[in-house]
Write an enzyme that holds these catalytic residues in place. Sequence first.
Site, PDB file in Angstrom:
ATOM      1  CB  SER A   1      56.388  31.482  81.062  1.00  0.00           C
ATOM      2  OG  SER A   1      57.480  32.778  82.062  1.00  0.00           O
TER       3      SER A   1
ATOM      4  CE1 TYR B   1      53.319  34.154  84.974  1.00  0.00           C
ATOM      5  CE2 TYR B   1      55.339  33.713  85.227  1.00  0.00           C
ATOM      6  CZ  TYR B   1      54.091  34.566  84.369  1.00  0.00           C
ATOM      7  OH  TYR B   1      54.011  35.366  83.047  1.00  0.00           O
TER       8      TYR B   1
HETATM    9  P1  NAD Z   1      50.492  42.695  80.983  1.00  0.00           P
HETATM   10  O1  NAD Z   1      50.160  42.495  81.902  1.00  0.00           O
HETATM   11  O2  NAD Z   1      51.369  43.991  79.806  1.00  0.00           O
HETATM   12  O3  NAD Z   1      48.619  42.232  79.578  1.00  0.00           O
HETATM   13  C1  NAD Z   1      48.082  41.069  80.614  1.00  0.00           C
HETATM   14  C2  NAD Z   1      46.593  41.617  80.233  1.00  0.00           C
HETATM   15  O4  NAD Z   1      45.654  40.993  80.723  1.00  0.00           O
HETATM   16  C3  NAD Z   1      46.577  43.357  81.252  1.00  0.00           C
HETATM   17  O5  NAD Z   1      46.088  43.935  80.506  1.00  0.00           O
HETATM   18  C4  NAD Z   1      45.366  42.924  82.350  1.00  0.00           C
HETATM   19  O6  NAD Z   1      44.259  43.871  82.547  1.00  0.00           O
HETATM   20  C5  NAD Z   1      44.535  40.963  81.424  1.00  0.00           C
HETATM   21  N1  NAD Z   1      44.388  40.294  82.355  1.00  0.00           N
HETATM   22  C6  NAD Z   1      44.629  39.990  83.413  1.00  0.00           C
HETATM   23  N2  NAD Z   1      44.067  39.028  84.329  1.00  0.00           N
HETATM   24  C7  NAD Z   1      42.928  39.066  83.774  1.00  0.00           C
HETATM   25  C8  NAD Z   1      40.972  38.669  83.775  1.00  0.00           C
HETATM   26  N3  NAD Z   1      41.020  37.626  84.666  1.00  0.00           N
HETATM   27  N4  NAD Z   1      40.699  38.345  82.794  1.00  0.00           N
HETATM   28  C9  NAD Z   1      40.808  38.966  81.387  1.00  0.00           C
HETATM   29  N5  NAD Z   1      42.302  40.006  80.997  1.00  0.00           N
HETATM   30  C10 NAD Z   1      43.043  40.066  82.386  1.00  0.00           C
HETATM   31  O7  NAD Z   1      50.783  41.597  80.662  1.00  0.00           O
HETATM   32  P2  NAD Z   1      52.424  40.903  79.289  1.00  0.00           P
HETATM   33  O8  NAD Z   1      53.221  40.693  79.360  1.00  0.00           O
HETATM   34  O9  NAD Z   1      51.339  41.017  78.060  1.00  0.00           O
HETATM   35  O10 NAD Z   1      51.341  39.035  80.020  1.00  0.00           O
HETATM   36  C11 NAD Z   1      50.714  38.913  78.469  1.00  0.00           C
HETATM   37  C12 NAD Z   1      50.923  36.841  78.639  1.00  0.00           C
HETATM   38  O11 NAD Z   1      52.163  37.169  78.594  1.00  0.00           O
HETATM   39  C13 NAD Z   1      50.763  36.378  80.684  1.00  0.00           C
HETATM   40  O12 NAD Z   1      50.074  35.566  80.421  1.00  0.00           O
HETATM   41  C14 NAD Z   1      52.014  36.619  81.164  1.00  0.00           C
HETATM   42  O13 NAD Z   1      51.921  35.359  81.889  1.00  0.00           O
HETATM   43  C15 NAD Z   1      53.024  35.984  79.448  1.00  0.00           C
HETATM   44  N6  NAD Z   1      54.372  35.868  80.358  1.00  0.00           N
HETATM   45  C16 NAD Z   1      54.989  37.176  79.909  1.00  0.00           C
HETATM   46  C17 NAD Z   1      56.193  37.473  80.283  1.00  0.00           C
HETATM   47  C18 NAD Z   1      56.613  38.854  80.610  1.00  0.00           C
HETATM   48  O14 NAD Z   1      58.060  39.164  81.122  1.00  0.00           O
HETATM   49  N7  NAD Z   1      56.278  40.139  80.467  1.00  0.00           N
HETATM   50  C19 NAD Z   1      56.931  36.404  80.157  1.00  0.00           C
HETATM   51  C20 NAD Z   1      56.498  35.066  79.921  1.00  0.00           C
HETATM   52  C21 NAD Z   1      55.380  35.025  80.204  1.00  0.00           C
END
Ligand code: NAD
Length: 257
Positions: free
Chosen positions: A143, A157
């Site tokens: 991130s 985080y």
């Molecule tokens: P999201 O919440 O839409 O999707 C995350 C998915 O991970 C969900 O389906 C959830 O059920 C699954 N999950 C959570 N814990 C789990 C576990 N223990 N085992 C298996 N699956 C699990 O989030 P997103 O925005 O698509 O995020 C995806 C990645 O991107 C993450 O690593 C997040 O930290 C990163 N990220 C997101 C953002 C943002 O702004 N959304 C920014 C930077 C990084």
Amino acid sequence: MKLKNKVAIITGGSSGIGREAAILFAKEGAKVVVVDINTREGNKTVKAITEKKKIASFCKADVSIEKDCKKMVAFAKRKYGGLHILFNNAGIMHSDDGDSQSTDEAVFDLTMNINVKGVFLGCKYGIPLMKASGGGSIINTASFVAHLGAATPQIAYTASKGAVLAMSRELAVVHAREGIRVNALSPGPLRTELLMKFLNTDEKKQRRLVHVPMGRFGEAAEMAKAALFLASDDSSYMTGTEFLVDGGITAAYVTPE
Ligand code: NAD
């Protein structure tokens, strides 16, 4: 097709970036194992793929649990015969994650277990099958917060994503001669469930947006395209690095009015 005959595991495939990547990778010819703890939404991802006559299956696994990670890799081998792309993307942003004074140890541990140990376990069990399959590409979702102290503190985080960057570099160096590339994808703030749940008021959303030169949240589909670049041979000379796809947030000192 950029991923013809490749087998991909995508964790966190039931939502957001993981879902969009699963759909895009399958469209590009990959056989996709959608991994998540959320079976109902995971099956929806698979349905969106198979409806278009592309190939995907769901495997329920919690990436913070060793036996589950073993299981997801065994599933890919049994179902599709190998592994070429491992997208360690599952992650959480806990709503009680705050500054060092307000955050409980349990919140810190849970975040590290999923966001950091989950990447380690994915690699621990995925790499042997990837080697046996002739090499491949690992993408670990980090991130932008690994680079900037956040306007809204989230100590666990932020620390977890810094660890993902460091781990990706080391993995890349260790496995480079085995034909395995490892890169991190660092998204900026996205309009996915994860962030919208955390920034749960207009004021919080605005406080984040004010730092983004582009003036908007990114979309999961935009991250999927970046992940496709890292997964495919288009990035064949890239390893041990980070792909920042962040609307300019890490480049900004002050944002224009
Ligand atoms: P999201 O919440 O839409 O999707 C995350 C998915 O991970 C969900 O389906 C959830 O059920 C699954 N999950 C959570 N814990 C789990 C576990 N223990 N085992 C298996 N699956 C699990 O989030 P997103 O925005 O698509 O995020 C995806 C990645 O991107 C993450 O690593 C997040 O930290 C990163 N990220 C997101 C953002 C943002 O702004 N959304 C920014 C930077 C990084």
